[in-house]
Design an enzyme around this catalytic site. Structure first.
Site, PDB file in Angstrom:
ATOM      1  CE  LYS A  22       1.519   2.276 -24.102  1.00 33.71           C
ATOM      2  NZ  LYS A  22       2.463   2.859 -25.088  1.00 33.71           N
ATOM      3  CG  ASN A  23       3.250  -0.519 -26.564  1.00 29.38           C
ATOM      4  OD1 ASN A  23       2.611   0.536 -26.585  1.00 29.38           O
ATOM      5  ND2 ASN A  23       4.293  -0.699 -25.779  1.00 29.38           N
ATOM      6  CB  CYS A 115       7.367   8.251 -22.527  1.00 30.09           C
ATOM      7  SG  CYS A 115       5.803   7.703 -21.848  1.00 30.09           S
ATOM      8  NE  ARG A 120      10.660   6.986 -27.595  1.00 35.26           N
ATOM      9  CZ  ARG A 120       9.460   6.690 -27.070  1.00 35.26           C
ATOM     10  NH1 ARG A 120       8.972   7.436 -26.139  1.00 35.26           N
ATOM     11  NH2 ARG A 120       8.752   5.680 -27.517  1.00 35.26           N
ATOM     12  CG  ASP A 305       7.917  -0.661 -22.434  1.00 35.30           C
ATOM     13  OD1 ASP A 305       7.152  -0.967 -23.352  1.00 35.30           O
ATOM     14  OD2 ASP A 305       8.801   0.212 -22.532  1.00 35.30           O
ATOM     15  CB  ILE A 327      15.897  -0.046 -24.923  1.00 30.99           C
ATOM     16  CG1 ILE A 327      15.973  -1.562 -24.741  1.00 30.99           C
ATOM     17  CG2 ILE A 327      15.042   0.352 -26.129  1.00 30.99           C
ATOM     18  CD1 ILE A 327      16.418  -2.336 -25.953  1.00 30.99           C
ATOM     19  NE  ARG A 397       0.979   8.940 -23.217  1.00 35.07           N
ATOM     20  CZ  ARG A 397       2.149   9.006 -23.826  1.00 35.07           C
ATOM     21  NH1 ARG A 397       3.145   9.657 -23.270  1.00 35.07           N
ATOM     22  NH2 ARG A 397       2.342   8.425 -24.987  1.00 35.07           N
TER      23      ARG A 397
HETATM   24  C1  EPZ Z   1       8.048   0.966 -28.804  1.00 37.46           C
HETATM   25  O1  EPZ Z   1       8.602   2.259 -28.859  1.00 37.46           O
HETATM   26  C2  EPZ Z   1       7.042   1.012 -27.649  1.00 37.46           C
HETATM   27  N1  EPZ Z   1       6.022   2.019 -27.925  1.00 37.46           N
HETATM   28  C3  EPZ Z   1       7.791   1.376 -26.365  1.00 37.46           C
HETATM   29  O2  EPZ Z   1       6.837   1.341 -25.302  1.00 37.46           O
HETATM   30  C4  EPZ Z   1       8.844   0.321 -26.092  1.00 37.46           C
HETATM   31  O3  EPZ Z   1       9.602   0.691 -24.946  1.00 37.46           O
HETATM   32  C5  EPZ Z   1       9.791   0.211 -27.298  1.00 37.46           C
HETATM   33  O4  EPZ Z   1       9.054  -0.016 -28.516  1.00 37.46           O
HETATM   34  C6  EPZ Z   1      10.733  -0.960 -27.079  1.00 37.46           C
HETATM   35  O5  EPZ Z   1      11.717  -0.989 -27.992  1.00 37.46           O
HETATM   36  C7  EPZ Z   1       4.967   1.683 -28.692  1.00 37.46           C
HETATM   37  O6  EPZ Z   1       4.848   0.567 -29.178  1.00 37.46           O
HETATM   38  C8  EPZ Z   1       3.925   2.759 -28.907  1.00 37.46           C
HETATM   39  P1  EPZ Z   1      12.013   1.472 -30.686  1.00 37.46           P
HETATM   40  P2  EPZ Z   1       9.511   2.704 -30.141  1.00 37.46           P
HETATM   41  O7  EPZ Z   1      11.876   2.028 -32.052  1.00 37.46           O
HETATM   42  O8  EPZ Z   1       8.974   2.042 -31.357  1.00 37.46           O
HETATM   43  C9  EPZ Z   1      16.018   3.925 -31.170  1.00 37.46           C
HETATM   44  C10 EPZ Z   1       5.685   2.145 -23.433  1.00 37.46           C
HETATM   45  O9  EPZ Z   1       6.015   2.465 -22.280  1.00 37.46           O
HETATM   46  N2  EPZ Z   1      15.464   4.379 -32.466  1.00 37.46           N
HETATM   47  O10 EPZ Z   1      12.017  -0.008 -30.508  1.00 37.46           O
HETATM   48  O11 EPZ Z   1       9.636   4.170 -30.113  1.00 37.46           O
HETATM   49  C11 EPZ Z   1      15.232   4.470 -29.984  1.00 37.46           C
HETATM   50  O12 EPZ Z   1      15.661   5.765 -29.649  1.00 37.46           O
HETATM   51  C12 EPZ Z   1       6.547   2.570 -24.603  1.00 37.46           C
HETATM   52  O13 EPZ Z   1       4.663   1.480 -23.730  1.00 37.46           O
HETATM   53  C13 EPZ Z   1      16.302   5.081 -33.337  1.00 37.46           C
HETATM   54  O14 EPZ Z   1      17.459   5.327 -33.043  1.00 37.46           O
HETATM   55  O15 EPZ Z   1      10.901   2.069 -29.730  1.00 37.46           O
HETATM   56  C14 EPZ Z   1      15.547   3.453 -28.913  1.00 37.46           C
HETATM   57  O16 EPZ Z   1      16.814   3.752 -28.363  1.00 37.46           O
HETATM   58  C15 EPZ Z   1       7.788   3.335 -24.181  1.00 37.46           C
HETATM   59  N3  EPZ Z   1      15.789   5.502 -34.533  1.00 37.46           N
HETATM   60  C16 EPZ Z   1      15.653   2.144 -29.699  1.00 37.46           C
HETATM   61  O17 EPZ Z   1      15.873   2.505 -31.060  1.00 37.46           O
HETATM   62  C17 EPZ Z   1      14.494   5.228 -34.899  1.00 37.46           C
HETATM   63  O18 EPZ Z   1      14.109   5.612 -36.021  1.00 37.46           O
HETATM   64  C18 EPZ Z   1      14.398   1.284 -29.637  1.00 37.46           C
HETATM   65  O19 EPZ Z   1      13.311   2.108 -30.010  1.00 37.46           O
HETATM   66  C19 EPZ Z   1      13.670   4.510 -34.008  1.00 37.46           C
HETATM   67  C20 EPZ Z   1      14.182   4.090 -32.804  1.00 37.46           C
END
Ligand code: EPZ
Length: 416
Positions: A22-23, A115, A120, A305, A327, A397
């Site tokens: 998915k990702n 989610c 986020r 995840d 995370i 999803r």
């Molecule tokens: C991706 O989410 C995945 N989703 C998530 O999978 C996965 O858990 C995550 O990466 C792992 O890091 C998809 O690929 C669609 P991040 P993403 O940006 O990109 C903070 C699942 O279950 N952050 O790596 O949203 C954020 O709040 C899903 O398949 C900021 O602060 O995750 C988090 O604490 C859930 N500012 C950390 O960074 C930003 O602009 C990592 O988030 C972006 C993120």
């Protein structure tokens, strides 16, 4: 598709075919906005998040045909505004921003959904695109953005490791003028697969999968074909299913090297694991797992995840185990539902500690996020009695045919 009725007290044994990731599929779908030539993508999983992403691309003007392969033609995109009802359902919709700006110089998109596992934010996406030359304003939940001419390549240091923001910046930089370096980049396999796709249509990206990604901008991208990598989180979820039911499983069409950390921990919990080129076999030999003390971390650490699935392992383990979530700030929502099933759990700050018990008892449960839903369903498969799982739409999803695949392993799940 909203409720499941699950007969418990089952062992999960046998073979399962893993679907596409998915990702990896979600970012790659939105990367097609960068080129006006035709793209073919195979091994795309059948998920509601994918359906929403395709609806969003069609809304923008793309033409899409789906047989075994996904045929995408974005040459006719002529709308640069993505509305609330499409954007707010999935986090991945943020990946329309970079490509729309890179190719069309403008975009107006609603703030993305996803989610409810934390706030986020998207500040790292906005900061990266601004560094490349975009002007971005956010008001009344809409992101209004434009760029004068081409993006300009830059050195960008990521204050925080972010999968999403790394992909946003990488996508925008493919058509920038000059070299962009993303330092402190996320290293997930899905980023490698996205870079591999972009390079296959003419981008010039090196270092994806390491902390430093180099993108030499090009003027135009072309067409191509791509096969999505297997889903490592689906694989890990099924491995946990066999572990908590004292069973054995062979996951086929997967990629063992994407799960090194997960396999190390499952071996530590007593599982006998063997791997081949595209398969992983796990055998509990009828034993309950030993408890684990772990922390989630960016790749190659233990995936966030997989946090709820490993909590379930600890819940029915032979000892006391804890998992620290580093995370996301609100990713223990599923725990209250497991407590209803008899789990002995303590949560303190971002650590969840479980006191292992031999059996769970069925109780109606409520899903609230994707990975938590899969965990509640696995718990229901081993609990004594019949469980009704509500709000099961969260599951569909991100897991392709999850109930069918579990039933082939010996579960008894009916969609009601
Ligand atoms: C991706 O989410 C995945 N989703 C998530 O999978 C996965 O858990 C995550 O990466 C792992 O890091 C998809 O690929 C669609 P991040 P993403 O940006 O990109 C903070 C699942 O279950 N952050 O790596 O949203 C954020 O709040 C899903 O398949 C900021 O602060 O995750 C988090 O604490 C859930 N500012 C950390 O960074 C930003 O602009 C990592 O988030 C972006 C993120």
């Amino acid at each position: 598709m909203n409720k499941l009725c699950i007969q418990g007290n089952k062992h999960l044994n046998g073979n399962v075919i893993i679907s596409g990731s998915k990702n990896a599929a979600l970012p790659i779908l939105f990367m097609t906005i960068l080129t006006e030539e035709k793209i073919k993508i195979s091994n795309v999983p059948n998920l509601t998040d994918i359906q929403i992403a395709l609806k969003l691309l069609i809304h923008l003007g793309a033409k899409i045909k789906k047989d075994k392969i996904l045929h995408i033609d974005t040459s006719s995109i002529n709308i640069f505004c993505a509305p609330y009802y499409l954007i707010n359902k999935i986090r991945a919709s943020i990946w329309t921003l970079g490509p729309l700006l890179a190719r069309f110089r403008k975009a107006k998109i609603f703030l993305p959904g996803g989610c409810k596992i934390g706030s986020r934010p998207i500040d790292l996406h906005i900061h990266g695109l601004t560094q490349l030359g975009a002007t971005i304003n956010i008001n009344k939940n809409y992101i209004n953005a434009h760029v004068k001419g081409r993006f300009q390549g830059k050195y960008i240091f990521m204050e925080k490791i972010s999968v999403g923001a790394t992909i946003t910046i990488m996508s925008a930089a493919t058509l920038a003028e000059g070299l962009t370096i993303i330092d402190n980049a996320a290293c997930e396999p899905e980023i490698i697969d996205t870079a591999k796709f972009l390079n296959s249509i003419g981008a010039n990206i090196t270092g994806a999968g390491s902390k430093k990604i180099y993108i030499h901008g090009v003027l135009k991208l072309k067409g191509g074909t791509h096969k999505i990598i297997p889903d490592r989180i689906e694989t890990g979820t099924f491995l946990i299913g066999a572990t908590i039911s004292k069973g054995y499983i062979i996951c086929h069409k997967t990629e063992p090297k994407h799960l090194t950390n997960v396999l190390i921990h499952l071996s530590k919990s007593g599982a006998k694991i063997t791997t081949g080129k595209d398969w992983i076999k796990l055998d509990m030999r009828g034993k309950r797992p030993k408890s684990l003390n772990i922390k989630t971390a960016p790749y190659p650490g233990l995936p966030t995840d997989m946090q709820s699935q490993f909590t379930l392992l600890n819940i029915i383990s032979t000892g006391v185990g804890s998992i620290t979530e580093t995370i996301f700030e609100n990713r223990f929502i599923y725990a209250s539902e497991l407590i209803k099933m008899g789990a002995k759990i303590k949560i303190k700050n971002n650590t969840i500690t479980s006191f292992g018990i031999p059996k769970l008892i069925s109780s109606d449960v409520l899903c609230s996020d994707l990975r938590g839903s899969a965990t509640l369903i696995l718990a229901s498969c081993i609990a004594i009695g019949v469980t009704i799982v509500n709000h099961a739409h969260h599951l569909f999803r991100g897991y392709d045919s999850f109930p069918d695949k579990l039933n082939k392993l010996g579960a008894d799940i009916k969609i009601i």
